[in-house]
Write a protein that holds these residues in place. Structure first.
Motif, mmCIF file in Angstrom:
data_model
loop_
_atom_site.group_PDB
_atom_site.id
_atom_site.type_symbol
_atom_site.label_atom_id
_atom_site.label_comp_id
_atom_site.label_asym_id
_atom_site.label_seq_id
_atom_site.Cartn_x
_atom_site.Cartn_y
_atom_site.Cartn_z
ATOM 1 N N VAL A 82 32.782 -9.699 16.531
ATOM 2 C CA VAL A 82 31.893 -8.620 16.104
ATOM 3 C C VAL A 82 32.562 -7.807 15.002
ATOM 4 O O VAL A 82 31.957 -7.485 13.972
ATOM 5 C CB VAL A 82 31.540 -7.701 17.296
ATOM 6 C CG1 VAL A 82 30.799 -6.462 16.815
ATOM 7 C CG2 VAL A 82 30.693 -8.460 18.312
ATOM 8 N N GLY A 83 33.848 -7.487 15.191
ATOM 9 C CA GLY A 83 34.574 -6.704 14.199
ATOM 10 C C GLY A 83 34.688 -7.409 12.869
ATOM 11 O O GLY A 83 34.519 -6.793 11.801
ATOM 12 N N SER A 84 34.930 -8.713 12.893
ATOM 13 C CA SER A 84 35.061 -9.456 11.637
ATOM 14 C C SER A 84 33.729 -9.516 10.886
ATOM 15 O O SER A 84 33.685 -9.441 9.662
ATOM 16 C CB SER A 84 35.584 -10.878 11.900
ATOM 17 O OG SER A 84 34.647 -11.665 12.612
ATOM 18 N N ARG A 85 32.630 -9.626 11.641
ATOM 19 C CA ARG A 85 31.312 -9.639 10.991
ATOM 20 C C ARG A 85 30.986 -8.282 10.376
ATOM 21 O O ARG A 85 30.389 -8.202 9.303
ATOM 22 C CB ARG A 85 30.235 -10.028 12.008
ATOM 23 C CG ARG A 85 30.246 -11.501 12.357
ATOM 24 C CD ARG A 85 29.158 -11.834 13.355
ATOM 25 N NE ARG A 85 29.070 -13.265 13.584
ATOM 26 C CZ ARG A 85 28.329 -13.826 14.542
ATOM 27 N NH1 ARG A 85 27.613 -13.041 15.348
ATOM 28 N NH2 ARG A 85 28.288 -15.133 14.692
ATOM 29 N N ALA A 86 31.389 -7.214 11.070
ATOM 30 C CA ALA A 86 31.164 -5.873 10.524
ATOM 31 C C ALA A 86 31.987 -5.668 9.248
ATOM 32 O O ALA A 86 31.495 -5.123 8.256
ATOM 33 C CB ALA A 86 31.513 -4.813 11.559
ATOM 34 N N LEU A 87 33.242 -6.104 9.275
ATOM 35 C CA LEU A 87 34.086 -6.010 8.076
ATOM 36 C C LEU A 87 33.473 -6.815 6.929
ATOM 37 O O LEU A 87 33.489 -6.370 5.777
ATOM 38 C CB LEU A 87 35.490 -6.531 8.382
ATOM 39 C CG LEU A 87 36.420 -5.613 9.178
ATOM 40 C CD1 LEU A 87 37.689 -6.364 9.569
ATOM 41 C CD2 LEU A 87 36.768 -4.358 8.368
#
Length: 272
Positions: free
Chosen positions: A86-91
């Motif tokens: 999720v964090g990588s997609r947000a970044l």
């Protein structure tokens, strides 16, 4: 005992509910999906919707796009992706650097990529308007606990990613899926927040536009159907198939950009 109300009572209720003559925000909560909110405004507290799609089309990506575009605090119960994904997609969404590129050895990231990722991390660091819950067990009880925790933390709308990832009733799979969605509805109704559950279609001919008969659930109030474009693999088609508030049949599109993020296609550019 049945209640009897006059039409005038209904008119008065609508004036209050929709804040027609001012006096604060409408009771309708926006979904974060721009085209949906522009057409129907959003969802009432306690109501539920289903966003159904074929496998691999981008349900979770569309959910993240909605979260990043939401003007209210959002809660997500995720049985699909964990925090790092999720964090990588947000970044990726904020920086424009593809999340797949982040998984490769660091030498694959250019100085420009690293700088854009630092800026994106800083811009997302202070955000507390998007909440995620990752239930340790993918069963109904843990799903219910996650919803309650998100609402307690201030979530005004809850997403479920996704129905078919949960189990726990011991029934045949069709009835089990129905029980999971019913539990989701009950928790949203009790908390007074709208909920949107992601779901997969039944096996179907993906060369045609989907219909409500392709869904595994029934009886729900709002339905958004999502499917891939036959001519452009980066294009995702969406349609409001059923809506209590009107707007049924409205179609819109999202395009996957170089970062892997789904971005809304301007209405004038949509071709059907």
């Amino acid at each position: 005992v049945s209640n009897v109300a006059t039409l005038a009572d209904g008119v008065d209720d609508s004036v209050v509910t929709f804040r027609i003559f001012g006096g604060g925000r409408s009771d309708i909560v926006p979904t974060g999906l721009g085209p949906v909110d522009r057409v129907i405004g959003g969802l009432f507290g306690g109501s539920t919707a289903i966003l159904a799609a074929d496998t691999g089309v981008g349900k979770s990506s569309l959910l993240l796009t909605a979260c990043l575009g939401s003007p209210v605090k959002v809660g997500v119960v995720s049985a699909e992706d964990m925090a790092d994904v999720v964090g990588s997609r947000a970044l990726a969404a904020v920086s424009g650097v593809n999340s797949l590129k982040m998984r490769r050895p660091k030498q694959k990231l250019t100085d420009k990529d690293l700088e854009e990722l630092r800026v994106a991390q800083n811009s997302l660091a202070g955000s507390d308007d998007i909440l995620w819950s990752f239930p340790s067990r993918k069963n109904i009880d843990h799903m219910r606990e996650s919803i309650r925790a998100l609402v307690e933390a201030g979530a005004e709308i809850v997403w479920l990613d996704y129905i078919q990832k949960f189990r726990g009733t011991g029934q045949d799979r069709r009835n089990e899926v129905g029980a999971i969605f019913t539990a989701f509805q009950e928790e949203c109704q009790e908390a007074g927040v709208p909920g949107i559950a992601l779901s997969q279609f039944k096996r179907r001919d993906q060369s045609r536009m989907p219909s409500l008969s392709d869904m595994k659930e029934s009886g729900d109030l709002e339905n958004i159907l999502v499917w891939a474009s036959k001519d452009d693999p980066k294009l995702v088609n969406c349609r409001i198939a059923k809506s209590t508030y009107g707007g049924g049949g409205i179609r819109f599109q999202y395009r996957r950009d170089d970062s892997g993020t789904l971005r809304e296609v301007e209405y004038d550019d949509v071709e059907w």
